[in-house]
Design an enzyme around this catalytic site. Structure first.
Site, PDB file in Angstrom:
ATOM      1  N   ASN A   1      -2.838  71.062  63.134  1.00 23.44           N
ATOM      2  CA  ASN A   1      -2.120  71.462  61.325  1.00 23.44           C
ATOM      3  C   ASN A   1      -2.675  70.215  60.339  1.00 23.44           C
ATOM      4  O   ASN A   1      -1.571  69.570  60.013  1.00 23.44           O
ATOM      5  CB  ASN A   1      -0.272  71.713  61.104  1.00 23.44           C
ATOM      6  CG  ASN A   1      -0.065  70.595  62.435  1.00 23.44           C
ATOM      7  OD1 ASN A   1       0.091  69.953  62.612  1.00 23.44           O
ATOM      8  ND2 ASN A   1       0.683  70.364  62.042  1.00 23.44           N
TER       9      ASN A   1
ATOM     10  N   HIS B   1       3.880  76.406  71.184  1.00 23.87           N
ATOM     11  CA  HIS B   1       5.023  76.020  69.980  1.00 23.87           C
ATOM     12  C   HIS B   1       5.974  77.363  70.068  1.00 23.87           C
ATOM     13  O   HIS B   1       5.449  78.370  69.219  1.00 23.87           O
ATOM     14  CB  HIS B   1       4.998  75.037  68.620  1.00 23.87           C
ATOM     15  CG  HIS B   1       6.223  75.236  67.300  1.00 23.87           C
ATOM     16  ND1 HIS B   1       6.167  74.112  66.947  1.00 23.87           N
ATOM     17  CD2 HIS B   1       7.567  76.007  67.876  1.00 23.87           C
ATOM     18  CE1 HIS B   1       7.013  74.124  66.725  1.00 23.87           C
ATOM     19  NE2 HIS B   1       7.805  75.105  67.078  1.00 23.87           N
TER      20      HIS B   1
ATOM     21  N   HIS C   1       6.433  61.522  58.615  1.00 18.15           N
ATOM     22  CA  HIS C   1       7.255  62.053  56.943  1.00 18.15           C
ATOM     23  C   HIS C   1       7.944  60.938  57.508  1.00 18.15           C
ATOM     24  O   HIS C   1       8.487  60.144  57.437  1.00 18.15           O
ATOM     25  CB  HIS C   1       7.861  63.157  56.806  1.00 18.15           C
ATOM     26  CG  HIS C   1       7.319  64.966  57.889  1.00 18.15           C
ATOM     27  ND1 HIS C   1       6.002  65.355  57.050  1.00 18.15           N
ATOM     28  CD2 HIS C   1       7.952  64.820  58.964  1.00 18.15           C
ATOM     29  CE1 HIS C   1       5.853  66.229  57.982  1.00 18.15           C
ATOM     30  NE2 HIS C   1       6.960  66.146  58.861  1.00 18.15           N
TER      31      HIS C   1
ATOM     32  N   HIS D   1       0.749  64.759  66.229  1.00 19.48           N
ATOM     33  CA  HIS D   1       0.106  64.920  64.585  1.00 19.48           C
ATOM     34  C   HIS D   1       0.047  63.577  63.949  1.00 19.48           C
ATOM     35  O   HIS D   1       1.143  62.776  63.558  1.00 19.48           O
ATOM     36  CB  HIS D   1       1.395  65.820  64.193  1.00 19.48           C
ATOM     37  CG  HIS D   1       1.776  67.067  64.852  1.00 19.48           C
ATOM     38  ND1 HIS D   1       1.433  67.767  64.546  1.00 19.48           N
ATOM     39  CD2 HIS D   1       2.888  66.995  66.000  1.00 19.48           C
ATOM     40  CE1 HIS D   1       1.951  69.390  65.462  1.00 19.48           C
ATOM     41  NE2 HIS D   1       2.665  68.258  65.835  1.00 19.48           N
ATOM     42  N   PHE D   2      -1.086  63.445  64.275  1.00 23.41           N
ATOM     43  CA  PHE D   2      -1.331  61.963  63.823  1.00 23.41           C
ATOM     44  C   PHE D   2      -2.416  62.403  62.004  1.00 23.41           C
ATOM     45  O   PHE D   2      -2.891  62.107  61.327  1.00 23.41           O
ATOM     46  CB  PHE D   2      -2.452  62.049  64.132  1.00 23.41           C
ATOM     47  CG  PHE D   2      -2.236  60.550  65.412  1.00 23.41           C
ATOM     48  CD1 PHE D   2      -0.745  61.266  65.758  1.00 23.41           C
ATOM     49  CD2 PHE D   2      -3.173  60.091  66.505  1.00 23.41           C
ATOM     50  CE1 PHE D   2      -0.429  59.752  67.217  1.00 23.41           C
ATOM     51  CE2 PHE D   2      -2.047  59.952  67.578  1.00 23.41           C
ATOM     52  CZ  PHE D   2      -0.689  59.289  67.368  1.00 23.41           C
ATOM     53  N   ARG D   3      -2.003  63.153  60.880  1.00 20.53           N
ATOM     54  CA  ARG D   3      -2.505  63.887  59.656  1.00 20.53           C
ATOM     55  C   ARG D   3      -3.453  63.408  59.306  1.00 20.53           C
ATOM     56  O   ARG D   3      -3.968  63.581  58.148  1.00 20.53           O
ATOM     57  CB  ARG D   3      -1.091  62.527  59.149  1.00 20.53           C
ATOM     58  CG  ARG D   3       0.645  62.641  59.114  1.00 20.53           C
ATOM     59  CD  ARG D   3       0.862  64.088  59.657  1.00 20.53           C
ATOM     60  NE  ARG D   3       2.384  64.432  59.980  1.00 20.53           N
ATOM     61  CZ  ARG D   3       2.827  65.288  59.984  1.00 20.53           C
ATOM     62  NH1 ARG D   3       2.365  66.543  59.997  1.00 20.53           N
ATOM     63  NH2 ARG D   3       3.995  65.654  60.272  1.00 20.53           N
TER      64      ARG D   3
ATOM     65  N   HIS E   1       6.746  70.985  74.027  1.00 23.39           N
ATOM     66  CA  HIS E   1       7.977  70.145  73.544  1.00 23.39           C
ATOM     67  C   HIS E   1       9.279  72.152  73.680  1.00 23.39           C
ATOM     68  O   HIS E   1      10.226  72.249  72.748  1.00 23.39           O
ATOM     69  CB  HIS E   1       8.372  69.953  71.911  1.00 23.39           C
ATOM     70  CG  HIS E   1       7.617  71.079  71.193  1.00 23.39           C
ATOM     71  ND1 HIS E   1       8.071  72.093  70.733  1.00 23.39           N
ATOM     72  CD2 HIS E   1       7.080  70.830  70.077  1.00 23.39           C
ATOM     73  CE1 HIS E   1       7.153  72.817  70.493  1.00 23.39           C
ATOM     74  NE2 HIS E   1       6.788  71.612  69.216  1.00 23.39           N
TER      75      HIS E   1
ATOM     76  N   ASP F   1       5.475  64.687  70.345  1.00 20.89           N
ATOM     77  CA  ASP F   1       5.559  65.400  69.755  1.00 20.89           C
ATOM     78  C   ASP F   1       5.993  64.731  68.046  1.00 20.89           C
ATOM     79  O   ASP F   1       6.250  65.444  67.298  1.00 20.89           O
ATOM     80  CB  ASP F   1       6.591  66.455  68.897  1.00 20.89           C
ATOM     81  CG  ASP F   1       6.459  67.500  68.257  1.00 20.89           C
ATOM     82  OD1 ASP F   1       5.111  67.652  67.506  1.00 20.89           O
ATOM     83  OD2 ASP F   1       7.083  68.557  68.040  1.00 20.89           O
TER      84      ASP F   1
END
Length: 469
Positions: free
Chosen positions: A126, A208, A337, A94-96, A262, A333
């Site tokens: 996401n 997921h 944050h 998840h590289f945002r 995962h 994964d």
């Protein structure tokens, strides 16, 4: 002397041809790796040389006369004492970007990848906006082409409304479904909607797997508890098992290609040991192999992730399932944050932790400790991933394959230090761990993207291809 017009035209064409040849020659590049320990596709190690030209592996031998290969401008790498492995393919990150760049972005994350030997990644939907349409997929691909130092691919996210996009969006490794641990449009937990997605098309579905209804019920049951360890109780093993059982049921109903992201519990691993169709694969993270609920006492909310950390017994069962081939490969994964977000106190803290910078050294350290072999690690982190996602010319050190390689040092140990973290979040759950197998060189598309502590920010990766057959 007056030159006729037709001769002027020929002269111009000849000059254009010469200029084009010069341009091609100037863009050509070669890297020569000398006297490394090379992992071959059959699992053997060869002490020798590897020649890379224009992004491809052109020769592997115990000794290569690089002068005979027709160029004299090699970038030479003296690899004595180093081991050459295929570049890592991290199939869940998840590289945002876009929308959450204060946590991470494609440039900082791909720098972290280069440092850690991850030469390709598959990123989740996401972001903001969500990657649920062709237009938003195209936007990510454009951003990556401008920023990513390593190769990239992006999942298309499933909602209750976007079935046409799930069928047609390209290029993508597959469809991501959040069966739980999500809110908003990406949460798809109703069986009737899941059934519609599984019923149409043949594209890989990655899930997921957590049961959102059970999570909701248990959140109410344990409301008011601020100890982050309660996270593993709320999102318990049964919540994971029930969702995995449902995904398997739908996959078997339609013989639909399924990948379980995962995998975190021994219960799920034992389910797959007894009931795993040939078209189903599963992955595990280093966190779920090496951390457990005891980590809450040590690092608090930094240990909070989805699905949560489990018991030491789950660690053991997952390890055995990985060794036995019940679990097919490894993903991180990577879900960063900020430390400020993680300091808010449970349950107001977000779930997720960074992982790309430590995954390979963590696993190679386990290999050097005798838990597995270097060959197994390479298969779990490169070869098996390329096979499962049908990524051509990746995951092996073989003539004709893409020159995505890493040179690692297996003889020296170095701790995970916060001040050395490249990821924008600036922390690691493995801080202080002494690890070996840190890359000394990372080569992406035949170009050195990382060398002895420094990322080459001029290198750019390529969009990954996913073969249909």
């Amino acid at each position: 002397m007056i030159v006729p017009d037709h001769q002027k035209t020929n002269l111009r064409l000849n000059r254009l041809i010469v200029d084009r040849i010069k341009q091609i020659m100037s863009n050509s590049y070669g890297v020569f790796i000398h006297q490394a320990r090379i992992l071959l596709p059959n699992g053997d190690f060869l002490l020798g040389d590897v020649a890379l030209v224009d992004g491809k592996i052109v020769e592997i031998a115990s000794e290569i006369d690089h002068h005979a290969l027709g160029r004299n401008d090699w970038e030479m790498i003296d690899a004595e004492g180093l081991t050459v492995l295929p570049g890592v393919i991290d199939p869940q990150v998840h590289f945002r970007e876009p929308g959450l760049e204060y946590k991470e972005d494609l440039f900082t994350a791909s720098c972290a990848c280069a440092k850690a030997g991850v030469t390709s990644f598959l990123e989740m939907p996401n972001t903001r906006p969500l990657t649920t349409t062709q237009a938003n997929l195209d936007d990510k691909l454009r951003r990556a082409s401008e920023k990513c130092i390593v190769n990239y691919g992006f999942f298309i996210g499933a909602t209750a409304e976007n079935l046409p996009d799930l069928l047609d969006a390209n290029p993508t490794p597959g469809i991501k479904i959040f069966m739980g641990s999500m809110h908003g449009d990406l949460l798809v937990s109703q069986e009737e909607i899941l059934d519609q997605i599984f019923a149409k098309g043949d594209r890989l579905i990655a899930v997921h797997a957590e049961d959102q209804a059970r999570i909701n019920q248990r959140r109410q049951e344990f409301a008011g508890i601020t100890d982050p360890a309660i996270h593993s109780t709320i999102q318990d093993n049964l919540a994971a098992l029930q969702a995995t059982q449902l995904a398997l049921k739908l996959s078997k109903k339609y013989q639909r290609r399924l990948h379980i992201l995962h995998l975190s519990t021994g219960d799920e691993a034992e389910l797959l040991r007894q009931d795993k169709p040939e078209w189903v694969t599963a992955e595990v993270t280093p966190q779920h192999l090496l951390l457990n609920i005891n980590a809450y006492d040590q690092i608090g909310t930094l240990a909070q992730m989805n699905p949560p950390l489990r018991s030491p017994q789950d660690n053991e069962i997952l390890w055995q399932a990985l060794l036995d081939g019940v679990i097919d490969f490894i993903a991180t994964d990577h879900a960063p944050h900020t430390l400020e977000e993680k300091a808010k106190g449970y349950p107001n803290t977000p779930s997720g932790m960074p992982g790309v910078e430590t995954s390979l050294p963590l696993m190679l350290t386990q290999a050097m400790a005798g838990k597995c072999t270097v060959q197994q690690v390479s298969n779990w982190m490169s070869t098996a991933v390329a096979k499962a996602y049908k990524i051509p010319n990746k995951g092996k050190i073989e003539v004709g394959y893409d020159a995505d390689l890493i040179l690692v040092d297996l003889d020296n140990y170095h701790p995970v230090l916060r001040e050395e973290v490249v990821s924008k979040c600036g922390w690691s759950p493995f801080e202080g761990w002494e690890l070996t197998g840190w890359p000394k060189y990372t080569i992406v598309g035949g170009k050195v993207a990382y060398k002895n502590g420094k990322v080459n920010t001029e290198v750019r990766g390529q969009a990954l291809r996913f073969d249909a057959s």
